[in-house]
Design an enzyme around this catalytic site. Structure first.
Site, mmCIF file in Angstrom:
data_model
loop_
_atom_site.group_PDB
_atom_site.id
_atom_site.type_symbol
_atom_site.label_atom_id
_atom_site.label_comp_id
_atom_site.label_asym_id
_atom_site.label_seq_id
_atom_site.Cartn_x
_atom_site.Cartn_y
_atom_site.Cartn_z
ATOM 1 N N ARG A 1 11.651 -1.369 11.479
ATOM 2 C CA ARG A 1 10.362 -1.195 12.163
ATOM 3 C C ARG A 1 10.240 -2.213 13.295
ATOM 4 N NH1 ARG A 1 5.268 -0.266 8.171
ATOM 5 N NH2 ARG A 1 4.289 -1.345 9.921
ATOM 6 N N ARG B 1 -9.247 0.990 9.311
ATOM 7 C CA ARG B 1 -8.938 -0.406 9.608
ATOM 8 C C ARG B 1 -10.048 -1.074 10.395
ATOM 9 N NH1 ARG B 1 -2.963 0.460 9.277
ATOM 10 N NH2 ARG B 1 -1.858 -1.495 9.556
ATOM 11 N N LYS C 1 0.837 -1.214 0.000
ATOM 12 C CA LYS C 1 0.000 0.000 0.000
ATOM 13 C C LYS C 1 0.870 1.263 0.000
ATOM 14 C CE LYS C 1 -2.040 -1.066 3.930
ATOM 15 N NZ LYS C 1 -1.477 -2.377 4.290
ATOM 16 N N ARG D 1 11.982 -7.222 4.576
ATOM 17 C CA ARG D 1 12.088 -5.764 4.718
ATOM 18 C C ARG D 1 12.970 -5.442 5.931
ATOM 19 N NH1 ARG D 1 6.540 -2.464 4.502
ATOM 20 N NH2 ARG D 1 6.106 -3.284 6.567
ATOM 21 N N ARG E 1 -0.345 -8.771 13.468
ATOM 22 C CA ARG E 1 -0.832 -7.808 12.476
ATOM 23 C C ARG E 1 -1.778 -8.482 11.486
ATOM 24 N NH1 ARG E 1 4.725 -5.564 10.340
ATOM 25 N NH2 ARG E 1 3.492 -4.170 9.031
HETATM 26 P P1 AMP Z 1 1.079 0.443 9.100
HETATM 27 O O1 AMP Z 1 2.271 1.309 8.878
HETATM 28 O O2 AMP Z 1 -0.133 0.893 8.336
HETATM 29 O O3 AMP Z 1 1.380 -1.016 8.901
HETATM 30 O O4 AMP Z 1 0.672 0.608 10.647
HETATM 31 C C1 AMP Z 1 1.561 0.237 11.673
HETATM 32 C C2 AMP Z 1 0.817 0.088 12.990
HETATM 33 O O5 AMP Z 1 0.224 1.335 13.364
HETATM 34 C C3 AMP Z 1 -0.350 -0.897 12.983
HETATM 35 O O6 AMP Z 1 0.058 -2.225 13.183
HETATM 36 C C4 AMP Z 1 -1.173 -0.355 14.152
HETATM 37 O O7 AMP Z 1 -0.576 -0.679 15.403
HETATM 38 C C5 AMP Z 1 -1.041 1.137 13.966
HETATM 39 N N1 AMP Z 1 -2.069 1.672 13.044
HETATM 40 C C6 AMP Z 1 -1.862 2.273 11.836
HETATM 41 N N2 AMP Z 1 -3.006 2.662 11.281
HETATM 42 C C7 AMP Z 1 -3.992 2.285 12.140
HETATM 43 C C8 AMP Z 1 -5.416 2.383 12.121
HETATM 44 N N3 AMP Z 1 -6.057 2.934 11.082
HETATM 45 N N4 AMP Z 1 -6.090 1.873 13.180
HETATM 46 C C9 AMP Z 1 -5.468 1.318 14.233
HETATM 47 N N5 AMP Z 1 -4.126 1.170 14.307
HETATM 48 C C10 AMP Z 1 -3.396 1.662 13.283
#
Ligand code: AMP
Length: 191
Positions: A137, A86, A13, A125, A148
């Site tokens: 990360r 989400r 994404k 990654r 996740r």
């Molecule tokens: P991402 O970079 O989108 O993979 O997000 C990394 C982490 O941030 C996720 O595993 C969640 O812990 C938190 N996170 C990001 N976006 C959301 C969201 N829309 N709702 C809840 N947690 C989020």
């Protein structure tokens, strides 16, 4: 045009959102990036969510909706929502926030990738970042990745049916080369 890129962790994404920003001048709103920035800058909220994120769980709807509200209230259009919404309450909040601006969602594009490939990508990654001396990360490891994925299937994947029912859902093969995925997304957006 405002769009959502939806898909499990590691689906690509962020990569595709970056391309849309470059090529179409769209505005990427990644709640994951915003939360990581809050963590890096050591804000109270950033510290509060750090452990939850490292485990791979979702942070509260209230926090992420607040982050998106702040960005949308600054105005503009042409948003790519990356990693948001989400949950169904987040989806409802987004619809309301856009309606308040006299805007709407135009498309929800799902990036489909097999689970085994997702786990491989995320672990790679981390290995590649480490080899290049870049920050890794905290949630790019096999354990957090399992959490996740669970969060994705339990809390986020119902949104796909929800947006299908609204006539907004489209999907692309997220396992193809980056350029092919890009072309498929373009076809979905421009049809
Ligand atoms: P991402 O970079 O989108 O993979 O997000 C990394 C982490 O941030 C996720 O595993 C969640 O812990 C938190 N996170 C990001 N976006 C959301 C969201 N829309 N709702 C809840 N947690 C989020």
């Amino acid at each position: 045009m405002n769009i959502i890129l939806i898909g499990p962790p590691g689906a690509g994404k962020g990569t595709q959102a970056g391309i849309l920003v470059e090529e179409r001048g769209m505005v990427q709103l990644s709640t994951g990036d915003m939360l990581r920035e809050a963590k890096t800058s050591g804000t109270e909220m950033g510290n509060k969510v750090a452990d939850v994120m490292a485990r791979g769980e979702l942070v509260t709807d209230e926090i992420v909706i607040g982050l998106i509200r702040e960005k949308l209230e600054a105005g503009g259009t042409g948003f790519i929502f990356d990693g948001f919404p989400r949950t169904l309450p987040q989806a409802d909040a987004l619809e309301q926030l856009l309606a308040d601006m006299g805007q709407k969602l135009d498309a929800v594009v799902e990036l489909k990738v097999e689970d085994e490939i997702l786990v491989e990508r995320v672990v790679n990654r981390a290995t590649e970042a480490q080899a290049a001396g870049k920050p890794v990360r905290a949630d790019d490891n096999a354990d957090a990745m399992k959490t996740r994925l669970l969060a994705y299937y339990k809390q986020t994947s119902p949104l796909i049916g929800y947006y299908y029912a609204k006539g907004l859902h489209d999907y692309v093969d997220g396992m193809a080369d980056i350029a092919d995925v890009k072309a498929e997304i373009a076809a979905a957006l421009d049809d």
